[in-house]
Design a protein around this motif. Structure first.
Motif, PDB file in Angstrom:
ATOM      1  N   LYS A 201      93.317  45.652  37.856  1.00 15.47           N
ATOM      2  CA  LYS A 201      93.690  46.782  36.815  1.00 15.47           C
ATOM      3  C   LYS A 201      92.896  46.341  35.674  1.00 15.47           C
ATOM      4  O   LYS A 201      92.008  47.684  34.463  1.00 15.47           O
ATOM      5  CB  LYS A 201      94.875  47.041  36.918  1.00 15.47           C
ATOM      6  N   VAL A 202      92.812  45.397  35.004  1.00 16.88           N
ATOM      7  CA  VAL A 202      92.546  45.018  33.984  1.00 16.88           C
ATOM      8  C   VAL A 202      90.941  45.190  33.843  1.00 16.88           C
ATOM      9  O   VAL A 202      90.264  45.483  32.724  1.00 16.88           O
ATOM     10  CB  VAL A 202      93.250  44.224  32.703  1.00 16.88           C
ATOM     11  N   LEU A 203      90.229  44.133  34.834  1.00 12.70           N
ATOM     12  CA  LEU A 203      89.329  44.633  35.506  1.00 12.70           C
ATOM     13  C   LEU A 203      88.438  45.366  35.181  1.00 12.70           C
ATOM     14  O   LEU A 203      86.921  45.851  35.638  1.00 12.70           O
ATOM     15  CB  LEU A 203      88.671  43.449  36.016  1.00 12.70           C
ATOM     16  N   GLY A 204      88.444  46.670  36.163  1.00  9.44           N
ATOM     17  CA  GLY A 204      88.537  47.990  35.772  1.00  9.44           C
ATOM     18  C   GLY A 204      88.239  48.444  34.635  1.00  9.44           C
ATOM     19  O   GLY A 204      87.566  49.479  34.821  1.00  9.44           O
ATOM     20  N   TYR A 205      89.065  48.548  33.839  1.00 11.54           N
ATOM     21  CA  TYR A 205      88.962  49.090  32.567  1.00 11.54           C
ATOM     22  C   TYR A 205      87.375  48.371  31.775  1.00 11.54           C
ATOM     23  O   TYR A 205      86.838  48.959  31.433  1.00 11.54           O
ATOM     24  CB  TYR A 205      89.990  48.914  31.762  1.00 11.54           C
ATOM     25  N   ALA A 206      87.520  46.825  32.212  1.00 13.09           N
ATOM     26  CA  ALA A 206      85.778  46.013  31.468  1.00 13.09           C
ATOM     27  C   ALA A 206      84.608  46.481  32.593  1.00 13.09           C
ATOM     28  O   ALA A 206      83.855  46.789  32.097  1.00 13.09           O
ATOM     29  CB  ALA A 206      86.192  44.967  31.967  1.00 13.09           C
ATOM     30  N   ASP A 207      85.125  46.643  34.110  1.00 10.48           N
ATOM     31  CA  ASP A 207      83.816  48.175  34.790  1.00 10.48           C
ATOM     32  C   ASP A 207      83.903  49.523  33.744  1.00 10.48           C
ATOM     33  O   ASP A 207      81.985  49.581  34.228  1.00 10.48           O
ATOM     34  CB  ASP A 207      84.454  48.390  35.980  1.00 10.48           C
ATOM     35  N   ARG A 208      84.656  49.905  34.027  1.00 10.33           N
ATOM     36  CA  ARG A 208      84.570  51.391  33.407  1.00 10.33           C
ATOM     37  C   ARG A 208      83.602  51.006  31.512  1.00 10.33           C
ATOM     38  O   ARG A 208      82.747  51.880  31.585  1.00 10.33           O
ATOM     39  CB  ARG A 208      86.077  52.263  32.947  1.00 10.33           C
ATOM     40  N   GLY A 209      84.392  49.696  31.125  1.00 13.03           N
ATOM     41  CA  GLY A 209      83.510  49.846  29.943  1.00 13.03           C
ATOM     42  C   GLY A 209      82.054  49.754  29.781  1.00 13.03           C
ATOM     43  O   GLY A 209      81.216  49.970  29.433  1.00 13.03           O
ATOM     44  N   SER A 210      81.872  48.973  30.461  1.00 15.95           N
ATOM     45  CA  SER A 210      80.413  48.791  31.095  1.00 15.95           C
ATOM     46  C   SER A 210      79.650  50.108  31.199  1.00 15.95           C
ATOM     47  O   SER A 210      78.739  49.289  31.353  1.00 15.95           O
ATOM     48  CB  SER A 210      80.381  47.548  32.557  1.00 15.95           C
ATOM     49  N   VAL A 211      79.739  50.399  32.259  1.00 17.09           N
ATOM     50  CA  VAL A 211      79.377  52.411  32.932  1.00 17.09           C
ATOM     51  C   VAL A 211      79.263  52.424  30.932  1.00 17.09           C
ATOM     52  O   VAL A 211      78.197  52.571  31.219  1.00 17.09           O
ATOM     53  CB  VAL A 211      80.434  52.611  33.125  1.00 17.09           C
ATOM     54  N   LEU A 212      79.995  52.988  30.250  1.00 13.93           N
ATOM     55  CA  LEU A 212      80.200  53.828  29.178  1.00 13.93           C
ATOM     56  C   LEU A 212      79.034  53.138  28.032  1.00 13.93           C
ATOM     57  O   LEU A 212      78.472  53.480  27.767  1.00 13.93           O
ATOM     58  CB  LEU A 212      81.424  53.713  28.527  1.00 13.93           C
ATOM     59  N   LEU A 213      78.929  51.844  28.292  1.00 11.30           N
ATOM     60  CA  LEU A 213      78.181  50.998  27.817  1.00 11.30           C
ATOM     61  C   LEU A 213      76.886  51.471  28.276  1.00 11.30           C
ATOM     62  O   LEU A 213      76.041  51.627  27.227  1.00 11.30           O
ATOM     63  CB  LEU A 213      78.347  49.269  27.405  1.00 11.30           C
ATOM     64  N   VAL A 214      76.474  51.436  29.269  1.00 13.77           N
ATOM     65  CA  VAL A 214      74.877  52.103  30.002  1.00 13.77           C
ATOM     66  C   VAL A 214      74.720  53.238  29.667  1.00 13.77           C
ATOM     67  O   VAL A 214      73.981  53.170  29.219  1.00 13.77           O
ATOM     68  CB  VAL A 214      74.976  51.187  31.474  1.00 13.77           C
ATOM     69  N   VAL A 215      76.022  53.903  29.477  1.00 12.90           N
ATOM     70  CA  VAL A 215      75.183  55.589  28.947  1.00 12.90           C
ATOM     71  C   VAL A 215      75.098  55.463  27.626  1.00 12.90           C
ATOM     72  O   VAL A 215      73.634  55.989  26.863  1.00 12.90           O
ATOM     73  CB  VAL A 215      76.864  56.212  29.460  1.00 12.90           C
ATOM     74  N   TYR A 216      75.436  54.203  26.797  1.00 15.15           N
ATOM     75  CA  TYR A 216      75.497  55.415  25.480  1.00 15.15           C
ATOM     76  C   TYR A 216      74.303  54.883  25.289  1.00 15.15           C
ATOM     77  O   TYR A 216      73.435  54.781  24.685  1.00 15.15           O
ATOM     78  CB  TYR A 216      76.729  54.370  24.801  1.00 15.15           C
ATOM     79  N   ALA A 217      73.946  53.241  25.957  1.00 15.71           N
ATOM     80  CA  ALA A 217      72.771  52.740  25.164  1.00 15.71           C
ATOM     81  C   ALA A 217      71.549  53.583  25.855  1.00 15.71           C
ATOM     82  O   ALA A 217      69.971  53.834  24.681  1.00 15.71           O
ATOM     83  CB  ALA A 217      72.089  51.353  25.472  1.00 15.71           C
ATOM     84  N   ALA A 218      71.657  53.924  27.337  1.00 16.06           N
ATOM     85  CA  ALA A 218      70.669  54.978  27.150  1.00 16.06           C
ATOM     86  C   ALA A 218      70.298  56.223  26.772  1.00 16.06           C
ATOM     87  O   ALA A 218      68.932  56.641  26.621  1.00 16.06           O
ATOM     88  CB  ALA A 218      70.834  55.062  29.072  1.00 16.06           C
ATOM     89  N   PHE A 219      71.440  57.021  26.519  1.00 13.89           N
ATOM     90  CA  PHE A 219      71.108  58.497  26.010  1.00 13.89           C
ATOM     91  C   PHE A 219      71.360  57.725  24.520  1.00 13.89           C
ATOM     92  O   PHE A 219      70.176  59.044  24.288  1.00 13.89           O
ATOM     93  CB  PHE A 219      73.393  59.014  25.874  1.00 13.89           C
ATOM     94  N   SER A 220      71.206  56.861  23.900  1.00 14.46           N
ATOM     95  CA  SER A 220      70.725  56.393  22.607  1.00 14.46           C
ATOM     96  C   SER A 220      69.375  56.545  22.453  1.00 14.46           C
ATOM     97  O   SER A 220      68.281  56.386  21.534  1.00 14.46           O
ATOM     98  CB  SER A 220      71.974  55.426  22.021  1.00 14.46           C
ATOM     99  N   GLU A 221      68.578  55.940  22.706  1.00 11.79           N
ATOM    100  CA  GLU A 221      67.256  55.719  23.287  1.00 11.79           C
ATOM    101  C   GLU A 221      66.335  56.904  23.735  1.00 11.79           C
ATOM    102  O   GLU A 221      65.128  56.866  22.854  1.00 11.79           O
ATOM    103  CB  GLU A 221      66.451  54.734  24.437  1.00 11.79           C
ATOM    104  N   GLY A 222      67.786  58.050  24.270  1.00 10.45           N
ATOM    105  CA  GLY A 222      66.397  59.198  24.637  1.00 10.45           C
ATOM    106  C   GLY A 222      66.147  59.651  23.150  1.00 10.45           C
ATOM    107  O   GLY A 222      66.010  60.964  22.795  1.00 10.45           O
TER     108      GLY A 222
END
Length: 368
Positions: A201-222
């Motif tokens: 459950k705790v590591l699941g939050y880390a998974d989701r945080g990783s995905v959110l970080l990818v989205v933020y980096a990609a859309f920031s660059e855009g």
């Protein structure tokens, strides 16, 4: 005093992770990372993606995956839908350029057709519809496992230099960032698997945080590069229409095709939900590695399609459940059946790990 937990309505196929994704896109639009902040964000994204695939490897039980190969016809059918039929349809959509879709949007649509199937949400929808839950578990896990290798290869073949500049160096980068961490997780699973299972459950939050970080980096660059000016409201509406047609075609093909192939009702349900869906959790990290600076537009079709498939499949799952036979054998109903609503991207974002956890709890007969 007990705090009342705020929950979304059961009829709304949306969860807090989807809202977090929308918020992350809004944050990138208002405060995009640039300069040194962008460099830090890119480095953090690289580490997060590697950690994400390490967890995938640590969670996926090799023994359970091999046991699941007994139901090979079903798994081959799902893999064919995911990595053959979808790419063929995505390639055929090239004829819509430039009249309906721009070239970058078609590239994103084609990439959407190459990513593996979902895991947890396919399991949940199959369970709600009273389908073959163990088959959905194994089909989703196999798709994710095969996709780590096959998605980059198909992208190199079908997208070529237009997909972000594929080369030998790019393939090495993909192997180092995706495949090597996954294999490391598999090798270390005897030592870390128990810890990962206890703290999923705790590591699941880390998974989701990783995905959110990818989205933020990609859309920031855009945003920094100004590429969002390429997407007009008309083009966005056209993209949604094309994706609606794509989803409808895949649902029809998996439904009627599995019937013609002679599968039973429970197996057909698993094929429909596992064979017609695409994984946001696996696709976003792959896009950040494959496309680099062009990742923001490349992941837009995937993000839209993922939410669309959840909304449609939530309705279909309940319809399947209403038309299910009166008597259902107890051993065919997995613990996930008790869920009051389908898993949505936040749950699917945890990848194959939750699938294998469910596999370990399922007492269904060895149909797979």
């Amino acid at each position: 005093m007990h705090r009342r937990k705020i929950t979304l309505p059961s009829w709304l196929p949306l969860d807090w992770f989807i809202l977090a994704l929308i918020g992350t896109v809004g944050l990138a639009a208002l405060l995009p990372a640039s300069g040194r902040a962008a460099t830090v964000a890119d480095g953090a994204t690289t580490v997060a993606v590697a950690f994400l695939f390490f967890l995938y490897g640590a969670r996926l039980s090799t023994r359970e995956a091999l046991d699941g190969m007994r139901h090979w016809r079903l798994h081959l059918t799902v893999l064919a839908c995911t990595f053959v039929v979808f790419p063929v349809l995505g390639t055929a959509a090239r004829g819509l350029v430039p009249y309906v879709l721009t070239h970058p949007l078609h590239t994103g649509l084609l990439f959407l057709c190459l990513v593996p199937s979902t895991v947890q949400s396919s399991i949940a929808f199959t369970s709600i519809a009273r389908g073959n839950v163990p088959a959905a578990i194994c089909a989703g896990s196999f798709s994710s496992l095969v996709g780590i290798v096959l998605t980059p290869l198909l992208a190199a073949l079908l997208l070529g230099s237009g997909g972000g500049g594929f080369s030998a160096d790019a393939m090495v980068k993909i192997a180092l960032q995706l495949l090597v961490p996954f294999l490391a997780g598999q090798l270390l699973r005897p030592w870390v698997g128990g810890f990962v299972a206890r703290h999923r459950k705790v590591l699941g939050y880390a998974d989701r945080g990783s995905v959110l970080l990818v989205v933020y980096a990609a859309f920031s660059e855009g945003m920094v590069r100004g590429i969002w000016h390429q997407v007009t409201p008309v083009r966005l509406g056209a993209l949604l229409a094309v994706e609606a047609v794509l989803l409808a075609v895949m649902l029809l093909l998996t439904s009627y095709g599995s019937r013609r192939l002679g599968f039973g009702r429970e197996d057909r349900i698993a094929i429909v939900f596992a064979g017609s869906k695409k994984s946001l959790a696996a696709g976003l990290p792959m896009a950040s590695v494959l496309f680099g600076a062009q990742a923001s537009l490349a992941v837009l079709p995937l993000m839209l399609f993922h939410q669309m498939q959840l909304m449609v499949c939530a309705v279909l799952a309940r319809r399947f459940a209403r038309t299910a036979p009166e008597q259902v054998a107890p051993e065919q109903v997995a613990p996930e059946q008790a869920m009051t609503r389908p898993a949505v991207p936040g749950q699917d974002a945890t990848g194959p790990g939750h699938a294998t956890a469910a596999a370990g709890d399922t007492r269904a007969p060895a149909r797979v």
